[in-house]
Design an enzyme around this catalytic site. Structure first.
Site, PDB file in Angstrom:
ATOM      1  N   LYS A  77      29.962  46.145  12.688  1.00 56.91           N
ATOM      2  CA  LYS A  77      29.238  47.415  12.812  1.00 56.91           C
ATOM      3  C   LYS A  77      29.183  48.106  11.449  1.00 56.91           C
ATOM      4  O   LYS A  77      30.162  48.070  10.680  1.00 56.91           O
ATOM      5  CB  LYS A  77      29.969  48.277  13.847  1.00 56.91           C
ATOM      6  CG  LYS A  77      29.286  49.563  14.258  1.00 56.91           C
ATOM      7  CD  LYS A  77      30.094  50.193  15.395  1.00 56.91           C
ATOM      8  CE  LYS A  77      29.499  51.502  15.890  1.00 56.91           C
ATOM      9  NZ  LYS A  77      30.265  52.034  17.046  1.00 56.91           N
ATOM     10  N   SER A 150      27.658  53.473  20.754  1.00 54.69           N
ATOM     11  CA  SER A 150      26.953  53.400  19.486  1.00 54.69           C
ATOM     12  C   SER A 150      26.916  52.004  18.887  1.00 54.69           C
ATOM     13  O   SER A 150      26.219  51.762  17.908  1.00 54.69           O
ATOM     14  CB  SER A 150      27.630  54.348  18.489  1.00 54.69           C
ATOM     15  OG  SER A 150      28.982  53.942  18.236  1.00 54.69           O
ATOM     16  N   SER A 174      31.774  53.332  23.353  1.00 56.72           N
ATOM     17  CA  SER A 174      30.821  52.642  22.480  1.00 56.72           C
ATOM     18  C   SER A 174      31.063  51.164  22.281  1.00 56.72           C
ATOM     19  O   SER A 174      30.248  50.494  21.654  1.00 56.72           O
ATOM     20  CB  SER A 174      30.771  53.338  21.109  1.00 56.72           C
ATOM     21  OG  SER A 174      30.235  54.629  21.245  1.00 56.72           O
TER      22      SER A 174
END
Length: 465
Positions: A77, A150, A174
């Site tokens: 990420k 996210s 997330s």
């Protein structure tokens, strides 16, 4: 090859039946073929990945003992620092923030032999919405479906077979939201079990880095490689943790006699398809020797309502300098959140922290009589992006989306999300197994036993086969 599980491709590489360079090149070709549609990667590290793969192959050829992730392409990420690349955290505010070092989890992935193939798109600042100039990753199971937030790029890339696992983070769901939305397994660890050093924070007191992969066993392997104390993150836990790989190996032995709690009031707020998946999962675990126990969880409404202002204060701390200097670089949702955080009084924030402490204590009391807890991830199966836009951040958002995830962060507990079925239209449905603090081994064993006796995690989006 691209939909093999991480441990399967690692075995092929160790046996010499494939090389890291071959596997990495195959992943880069898939990224080139599919990611223009998916928008999962913010930065494809093709040149460095090829060099890294060649180095893995040469080290193995020289007779050196390979790491557990030897030669396997993994993506991270874009809030984890990777040397020489931007760490944007999904916002234009950090476009020029070039990392001079690797985040601790990236260092540990590399030490275990992984090839870092790229950085993954995410919602802005790890909040809910994506920056309007950067676009939103698509769900490989259907463009109309919510991809989660996210760690949205993680979900799209890992589900579509563009990497074998990915590093995400979870502040209120997330890792679990995108894993459930795309048929993946995802582990949110106990708070403090995985270092956040070199990671752009969202809400420091809630942020948990963790793996997303195609199976529980793969998550266990990655977790074992990245977890443990880190002097660069002083809050990481120093007490010894369990080997989750060993927990997977002894899953059936651990499941027998395990007491799993379920709260009928949570189940009642799920739609029929989600409820059926949870009940079916409970039946499988019971058949393996677990005992289902009805429990009454403490009220979560206030904790869910507290989550946004608490994150607002902590996000304001991360972004304050840039926001005061250049507020125009932020998207509207994160901008509003930062402004909200700057306006919260110290007294009001302290009230939030007191309520969080009280809630955590009540949750610990619940776990005095059970070993794990079975919960939905979202109360609605296969939510669409349009549905999320329509409901906004209100009462339905709280009960259908947030009520089973963000309270787990508030209590600092570990949670394993795994696929349990599909909707009538074929969208994945996930559920979560939650443990007491430091009980990752228990929830991973339960999840692994479930996956040994079901095949939900072996389904893949047909458009990317």
């Amino acid at each position: 090859m691209h939909f093999l599980e991480l441990h399967e491709i690692a075995t092929l590489i160790r046996r010499g039946e494939a090389t890291s360079s071959e596997v990495t090149e195959a992943m880069l070709e898939r990224i080139d073929r599919y990611d223009a549609r998916l928008s999962s990667f913010s930065d494809v590290l093709a040149d460095s990945a090829r060099k890294e793969a060649e180095e893995r192959d040469s080290r193995y050829g020289a007779g050196r003992e390979p790491g557990v992730l030897h030669g396997v392409p993994i993506a991270v990420k874009d809030l984890f620092a990777v040397t020489g690349t931007p760490t944007t955290a999904g916002t234009r505010a950090f476009d020029d923030q070039i990392a001079a070092f690797d985040a601790t989890v990236v260092q540990r992935l590399r030490s275990a032999g992984a090839v870092i193939i790229g950085k993954l798109n995410m919602s802005e600042g790890a909040f809910a919405a994506h920056h309007p100039q950067l676009g939103t990753p698509r769900n490989p199971w259907g463009d109309h479906l919510w991809v989660g937030a996210s760690s949205s790029g993680n979900a799209a890339a890992t589900s579509a077979g563009l990497c074998y696992a990915s590093m995400g983070s979870d502040t209120g769901g997330s890792i679990r939201f995108p894993s459930a939305a795309t048929g993946l397994s995802g582990l949110k660890p106990t708070w403090g079990r995985v270092s956040r050093a070199g990671m752009v924070g969202f809400a420091r007191d809630l942020d948990c880095p963790g793996p997303m992969a195609r199976s529980v066993r793969d998550c266990a392997i990655v977790y074992d490689a990245i977890s443990g104390p880190d002097p660069d993150d002083p809050v990481t836990l120093r007490r010894p943790g369990s080997s989750l790989t060993e927990a997977c190996e002894h899953a059936e032995d651990i499941v027998g006699g395990t007491r799993i709690g379920f709260d009928p009031s949570f189940l009642a707020l799920c739609d029929a398809e989600t409820r059926d998946v949870i009940l079916a999962a409970a039946a499988v675990l019971e058949s393996l020797g677990a005992e289902l126990v009805e429990v009454a969880l403490p009220s979560v409404e206030q904790i869910v309502d507290d989550w946004t202002p608490a994150c607002a204060v902590e996000a304001a701390l991360v972004h304050e300098d840039v926001f005061r200097r250049s507020p125009e670089v932020y998207g509207p949702q994160l901008s509003a959140l930062i402004a909200q955080g700057l306006a919260v009084s110290g007294v009001d924030y302290q009230r939030i922290l007191h309520r969080r402490q009280d809630f955590s204590g009540r949750v610990r009391e619940t776990f005095a009589d059970i070993d794990a807890l079975l919960l939905q991830v979202t109360g609605i199966a296969g939510p669409t992006a349009e549905y999320l836009d329509d409901i906004g951040v209100g009462a339905e958002w709280r009960t259908r989306i947030m009520m089973a995830t963000c309270p787990i962060n508030s209590a600092g507990l570990p949670a394993m999300t795994i696929p349990g079925g599909v909707t009538g239209s074929g969208a994945p449905i996930g559920f979560q197994i939650v443990g007491a603090s430091d009980r990752e081994a228990t929830i991973v064993a339960l999840a692994q036993a479930f996956q040994r006796h079901t095949d939900h995690h072996r389904r893949h989006p047909s458009a990317y086969v």
